[in-house]
Structures are given as C-alpha cells and as structure tokens.
Write a protein that holds these residues in place. Sequence first.
Motif, PDB file in Angstrom:
ATOM      1  N   VAL A 102       0.833  -1.205   0.000  1.00 26.08           N
ATOM      2  CA  VAL A 102       0.000   0.000   0.000  1.00 26.08           C
ATOM      3  C   VAL A 102       0.866   1.252   0.000  1.00 26.08           C
ATOM      4  N   SER A 103       2.030   1.177   0.668  1.00 27.00           N
ATOM      5  CA  SER A 103       2.934   2.323   0.720  1.00 27.00           C
ATOM      6  C   SER A 103       3.654   2.542  -0.605  1.00 27.00           C
ATOM      7  N   VAL A 104       4.050   1.458  -1.255  1.00 26.86           N
ATOM      8  CA  VAL A 104       4.842   1.569  -2.487  1.00 26.86           C
ATOM      9  C   VAL A 104       3.958   1.738  -3.723  1.00 26.86           C
ATOM     10  N   ALA A 105       2.900   0.919  -3.847  1.00 21.16           N
ATOM     11  CA  ALA A 105       2.029   0.952  -5.026  1.00 21.16           C
ATOM     12  C   ALA A 105       0.574   0.937  -4.575  1.00 21.16           C
ATOM     13  N   PRO A 106       0.064   2.057  -4.077  1.00 24.66           N
ATOM     14  CA  PRO A 106      -1.288   2.077  -3.505  1.00 24.66           C
ATOM     15  C   PRO A 106      -2.383   1.737  -4.510  1.00 24.66           C
ATOM     16  N   ASP A 107      -2.193   2.029  -5.801  1.00 23.87           N
ATOM     17  CA  ASP A 107      -3.223   1.734  -6.797  1.00 23.87           C
ATOM     18  C   ASP A 107      -3.251   0.264  -7.187  1.00 23.87           C
ATOM     19  N   LEU A 108      -2.111  -0.407  -7.063  1.00 20.39           N
ATOM     20  CA  LEU A 108      -2.009  -1.800  -7.493  1.00 20.39           C
ATOM     21  C   LEU A 108      -2.238  -2.787  -6.354  1.00 20.39           C
ATOM     22  N   ALA A 109      -1.861  -2.410  -5.145  1.00 18.58           N
ATOM     23  CA  ALA A 109      -1.879  -3.337  -4.018  1.00 18.58           C
ATOM     24  C   ALA A 109      -3.236  -3.988  -3.767  1.00 18.58           C
ATOM     25  N   PRO A 110      -4.362  -3.261  -3.856  1.00 14.57           N
ATOM     26  CA  PRO A 110      -5.644  -3.913  -3.553  1.00 14.57           C
ATOM     27  C   PRO A 110      -5.966  -5.101  -4.445  1.00 14.57           C
ATOM     28  N   TYR A 111      -5.388  -5.128  -5.654  1.00 14.86           N
ATOM     29  CA  TYR A 111      -5.705  -6.205  -6.589  1.00 14.86           C
ATOM     30  C   TYR A 111      -4.788  -7.420  -6.427  1.00 14.86           C
ATOM     31  N   LEU A 112      -3.646  -7.244  -5.794  1.00 18.82           N
ATOM     32  CA  LEU A 112      -2.614  -8.271  -5.836  1.00 18.82           C
ATOM     33  C   LEU A 112      -3.018  -9.559  -5.148  1.00 18.82           C
ATOM     34  N   LEU A 113      -3.630  -9.457  -3.963  1.00 21.13           N
ATOM     35  CA  LEU A 113      -3.851 -10.654  -3.153  1.00 21.13           C
ATOM     36  C   LEU A 113      -4.786 -11.644  -3.828  1.00 21.13           C
ATOM     37  N   PHE A 114      -5.994 -11.191  -4.185  1.00 17.43           N
ATOM     38  CA  PHE A 114      -6.958 -12.124  -4.761  1.00 17.43           C
ATOM     39  C   PHE A 114      -6.603 -12.484  -6.195  1.00 17.43           C
ATOM     40  N   ALA A 115      -5.883 -11.601  -6.890  1.00 15.90           N
ATOM     41  CA  ALA A 115      -5.380 -11.974  -8.212  1.00 15.90           C
ATOM     42  C   ALA A 115      -4.351 -13.093  -8.086  1.00 15.90           C
ATOM     43  N   ALA A 116      -3.465 -12.983  -7.095  1.00  9.71           N
ATOM     44  CA  ALA A 116      -2.479 -14.049  -6.868  1.00  9.71           C
ATOM     45  C   ALA A 116      -3.171 -15.342  -6.453  1.00  9.71           C
ATOM     46  N   MET A 117      -4.197 -15.236  -5.620  1.00  8.49           N
ATOM     47  CA  MET A 117      -4.943 -16.425  -5.199  1.00  8.49           C
ATOM     48  C   MET A 117      -5.574 -17.113  -6.405  1.00  8.49           C
ATOM     49  N   ALA A 118      -6.231 -16.334  -7.266  1.00 10.65           N
ATOM     50  CA  ALA A 118      -6.853 -16.921  -8.450  1.00 10.65           C
ATOM     51  C   ALA A 118      -5.807 -17.535  -9.370  1.00 10.65           C
ATOM     52  N   ALA A 119      -4.671 -16.861  -9.540  1.00 10.07           N
ATOM     53  CA  ALA A 119      -3.629 -17.381 -10.427  1.00 10.07           C
ATOM     54  C   ALA A 119      -3.084 -18.708  -9.925  1.00 10.07           C
ATOM     55  N   VAL A 120      -2.834 -18.812  -8.621  1.00 10.92           N
ATOM     56  CA  VAL A 120      -2.326 -20.060  -8.057  1.00 10.92           C
ATOM     57  C   VAL A 120      -3.334 -21.187  -8.252  1.00 10.92           C
ATOM     58  N   LEU A 121      -4.617 -20.887  -8.037  1.00 12.36           N
ATOM     59  CA  LEU A 121      -5.641 -21.913  -8.182  1.00 12.36           C
ATOM     60  C   LEU A 121      -5.775 -22.371  -9.631  1.00 12.36           C
ATOM     61  N   VAL A 122      -5.581 -21.451 -10.559  1.00 10.13           N
ATOM     62  CA  VAL A 122      -5.684 -21.820 -11.970  1.00 10.13           C
ATOM     63  C   VAL A 122      -4.474 -22.650 -12.396  1.00 10.13           C
ATOM     64  N   VAL A 123      -3.282 -22.255 -11.965  1.00  5.17           N
ATOM     65  CA  VAL A 123      -2.068 -22.977 -12.339  1.00  5.17           C
ATOM     66  C   VAL A 123      -2.001 -24.340 -11.667  1.00  5.17           C
ATOM     67  N   ARG A 124      -2.363 -24.366 -10.383  1.00 10.07           N
ATOM     68  CA  ARG A 124      -2.364 -25.626  -9.638  1.00 10.07           C
ATOM     69  C   ARG A 124      -3.766 -25.867  -9.109  1.00 10.07           C
ATOM     70  N   PRO A 125      -4.687 -26.405  -9.933  1.00 11.04           N
ATOM     71  CA  PRO A 125      -6.106 -26.423  -9.604  1.00 11.04           C
ATOM     72  C   PRO A 125      -6.481 -27.309  -8.426  1.00 11.04           C
ATOM     73  N   ARG A 126      -5.550 -28.042  -7.830  1.00 10.78           N
ATOM     74  CA  ARG A 126      -5.898 -28.829  -6.661  1.00 10.78           C
ATOM     75  C   ARG A 126      -5.197 -28.315  -5.400  1.00 10.78           C
ATOM     76  N   ILE A 127      -4.703 -27.062  -5.457  1.00 16.74           N
ATOM     77  CA  ILE A 127      -3.956 -26.548  -4.326  1.00 16.74           C
ATOM     78  C   ILE A 127      -4.837 -26.393  -3.100  1.00 16.74           C
TER      79      ILE A 127
END
Length: 661
Positions: free
Chosen positions: A258-283
């Motif tokens: 939030v301090s470094v990239a306040p516009d991007l940070a809100p999207y990172l967590l759930f985008a990363a979660m979705a990406a991991v689930l798509v790449v490794r669908p049984r995680i």
Amino acid sequence: MGLLDAHLVPAVDGVAYGLLLFVVAAGLSLAFGTAGVLNLSHGTLYAIGAYTGAELSDGTWGGLALGLVAGTAAACAAGVGLSAATAPLARRGHLAQALLTFGLALIGGDLLVQLFGADELPVRVPEALDTSVTLLGHRYPAYRLCFIVMAVLLAAVGTWVLTRTRMGTAVRASADDPQMLAATGHSPRAVHTGVLAAAGALAGAAGVLGAPIIGPGPGTSENVLMLSLVVVVLGGLRSLWATFAAAVAVGEVQTLGVSVAPDLAPYLLFAAMAAVLVVRPRIAEPETAQGPGDSSPDPLERLRRHLADRLRVRLPRLRRLPGGAAGRRAAPLLVLLAVLIALPGVLDAYSISLAGSALALGLLAVSVTVLTGYAGLPTLGQTAPFAVGAYATANLADAGWTAGPVQIVLSALAAALFSAVTGPAVIRARGTTVLMITLAVGELTGVVINQVKSLTGGADGLVGFPATRALWGGEGMTEESALYRYALVVTVLAVAVTLLVLRSPAGKLLTGVRGAEARMRASGHPVGRHLLVAYIGAGALAGIGGSLMVSVQQYLSPADVGFEIAAFALLAVVIGGTTSVVGAVLGAGLIVMTRDWVAGSWPGHGPLLLGALFVAAVYLLPRGLAGLLGPGQDRHAPDGPPPGSSSPSAPVPAPAGEASP
C-alpha cells in the motif's frame, strides 16, 4: 538507504501483520487439510479470542496472561463444538460445511456483539510493551517486535509437534489413512475433534495477541477470514513453513504494498490467489476429505424422514390430479404464479418492495442452481456477474437509457461477456477449488467496485439515477407495486427460458457432464465447451437479476453485491434443492423474508436469524424442499448424483451430432 528508510516501518509492520495471519491461517490449514472441514467461521474464532483478550486486558502482565488463557480456551471450546456440528456432514462434502460454518459465523458474530457491544474495544498492553524502541534509527512499537518473536517460536514449535511427535504422527495419519489409524487403536473421531480444537485454539490465541494490532470490531472477523484463505491457498496445506512464507508475503502486500504501489496493491492478493488456483487447480483440496471416522447413523436422519413423511401425507391430492405427470408439474407452478400475482393486493408497500428484491435475488439463485446443481460447479462468486449487471443498469439509467428491455438485454450481455472472460479459469477446476476460484473472482470484483468510483460510486454506491420504464415511451416506475410487477414479468420469462434450456438436449448434455464427466470425454463430447456455455448463460441470468435489483431498489451499494449475498444465493439453492429452479426462487424469498421482514420484529438480530436459517437448512434439507416430496417428485432435477459425488451408472448423452436416447 533512503528507500529503506522511507519504507522500513511499513516493511516491519508487514512482517508483524503477516505473522499474525500465519497463526490464524495455520489453524485454518489444519482444519481443512487434516480434518477436511472448510471452516468459514474461522474468523469468528479469532474474534472470540480478540474480544475476550480485550475485555480482560488491564495493562498488566497478569491481565495479558489471563486474557491469553481465557481467549484460547474459549476458542478451543468453540472448535470442539464445531467438530460436533460438522460430524453429521462428513459424507456430504465441503459445500454443506461451508454453508453450515458461515451460518455459525453469523450466529457467533451476533452473540459477540450482544456480549461486547458493536464498537471497537480498546486493548491495554503491559507498560513495558506499550512503548517504542529504536530500530535502525526509527521508532517502532515494542509490542509488535515481541509478537514477531512469539510467532516465529510458534511456527518452530508447531512444525516440531507435527513432524517429531506421536501426536503429530496421529494427526498426519488421520489425514492420509484414517482406517489404518483406527487399526492401530487410535480413534479418528478423537483426532478429528482434537485437530479442530487445536485450530480453534490457534485462532483464539492469535485473536488475543493480535488484538493490539487488529483490534476487535465490526468487520474484523470477515477481513481476517478472507486474508487467511488467501494465505492457505498460496501456502498450500502440507507445510507450515510454506504457510509462514505466504503469510509474510500477504502481510507485506497489505502494508508495504500500500505504501509503495497504492493503486495496485488492492488487486494483488486475490489476483495471486486466483492465479495459483488456476495454475495448480488442486492446491485448495486436501488429499483426502475424510470425516471423523464414525460409521454411526446421522442423528438428524430420523427427523428429516419424519418431515418428509408428514409432507407426503399432506399432499395426497396433488399426486391424483388429472393430466398425469404434466399436471402434477404444472399445478404447483400455476398456484405459485397466482399467489405472486396477487401479492400487491394484500401486502403493504414495504413488503411489496421486499418481494421485488426477493425476485432479483431469486434469479441470482437460479444462476447458482445452473452451475451448482446441473454443471457441478459450486460457486461463491456469482455475485460478480450480478454486480456487472447491476452497475450496468445504474449507469445506463444515468445516461438516459431507462427502458426496461434495453437495460435487461445490455446488462445480460455485459454479465455474459464478463463470464466469458473469467469462465476459462473456473471451468477447468472442480469441487472445493471452484469455490475458492469463484470466491477470488467475487472479491476481485469487489475491489474493482471500490476503486473505480467514476462508474460505481465506490463505497458510497450509486443513487439518484432515473427510474426504469417498463416499456419505451412509458413513465418511470416509482411505485412499489409497478416495480414488483415489472420484476415478476422479467423473472417469469427468465425462469421459463431457463427451464426450457435445461430440459432440452443441451440441458441433458450438461447433466451428463456433471454425472459422468470421464465417460462424456471418452464419448467425444467437448466437455469444456459445454461448461463454458453454461457458465456464460448463468452469468447472463445473474446479470438480469442485478438489473432487476437496481430497478426495484433504485439505489446500489457494494454491500448489495458482496460475499454475504453470494452465500445467501447458495443457501437459497440448498433450501430449494440444488436442481430445482423454482425452489431456488422460493429459497430466495425465504431468505429475504427472514433478513428484512422477520428480523424487523427483533431489531439488531438479523444475522442471528439468518445464521439459524443456514444451520436449519443444511441439517434438515439435504436435498432441499424438493427432496421432501420424496423420490421422483422433483421433476426438474437431472438424473445422476448430487454435485461432488460420482456415479458410474450415470447416463451419458450421445455425442454431438447424434440423437440423444
């Protein structure tokens, strides 16, 4: 060094926050990965510890110790209760567990508010920790540094217990091979209860120790739960150290990001979660989803059979109606339609408005029925296309496009396009992973809603746009009765089209995919294409529901399209029966009546009533209201097993281009 100096404090804050999430997520991972329980009330266990610790804190070491013991014990006892509550659902899969634990979270949250109040409680720590220390030339709270040390020690001790002790061996054996564990003389039920008790204790201890960092207050449990789910998905279920690393990463995104990239940070967590689930669908799936290992009969089965028998006794004339099966199907639908048409004549304006909202939520529930009951894709994110349709209608009205048919068609197209973009990531997963991916999609949509204020109004929502006109050239509808009739006409048409499609060869193909996917693939059917079309169609249906909600309410806020509404839609499907389209609409009506009408006579206890509805529906209606009619009475249900189960004898439609038998 200048960059380090500028971001040192947020970076250390991220470590402290991440380690707090680690303690919570370790318990959630233990419950899901070992006991096989998808616990959506885990945030409430954290809140139990936080409220207890805050209440007992008095600024002394004794108060801190007493709060830690009491909060941990209270959450541990809640974990034992959770084990007893989920035991009857051991063979029903994670969907029933998710709904039950969400209901328990609503009940627990209401009780905590009644006990401790709705305001955030102050937390007093010992004087020695209520100070600052110098860290590389910066002042930093001493308590947070102390918490970092305690969390690292907890990770080391937890790893040692799981890998080096007989207790840890029993826990791992319970997850991998409960039958072999029972053969050695250990009770899988006892291990199951112990695991959930330990998970509750971890959450409670985190609540007590984390209260000075994340104070107990409204929304704390939901926020902690969502972030813990992200940690569990990113870190997996088998390694505490992987969970540790994922928690620190999430903490850094929440603070340093939030301090470094306040516009991007809100999207990172759930985008990363979705990406991991798509790449490794049984995680997100435990390797085995074993129950507590007790083969005793379900104690609620007798009550469920009694209810079903009583209902069948009271409906003898329905089965003797002329016209055979078609008459039996049409009669209750015609009666229901007649009742819905007559409602404006017997209800007051407020109740009519609630009925219109129930129809909008009903279409959302029908879209969930298509995915969960027919396609076998249980979803917690169908509010995403619902939100797309809702905001599309609000912006169209604001731009002067107020004709109802135009709003419905364009909102449905916008929601269908959204589903076409997100669908490929969803349809390749199955089971609990679908729940997790759709949850991530829904949460990402919520982040966008809060960020794109020019289109959504942000947290304030949208209000003041022109009223919808039923047809071109008419006046804007402002009276509740006119809005209700408009919603009723749209809902009847949408439900009728849905039923026609589900009874067509396309619907039978979808049923075949759900019941025997491997055989469908072997027969040459394009399974992915069938599921994607179903996902897009369900998205369009949800978009129509969102459009109706805006027209009826004449305002729109993020709370109308949040995670709670997604859970309500899934509950409506369970109440009506996972394969009953009309039952989903009735379930939505029951939810709205409980949330807004019944709760009005007991102000402040709406979550408690809704939670009780969740619990009762999961326990007493395993096949929904349609299931109470007995085998063969749910005429809209497809052949084959319920979602999440398998049946080698499920019928397989003929390949594309051939006649279906």
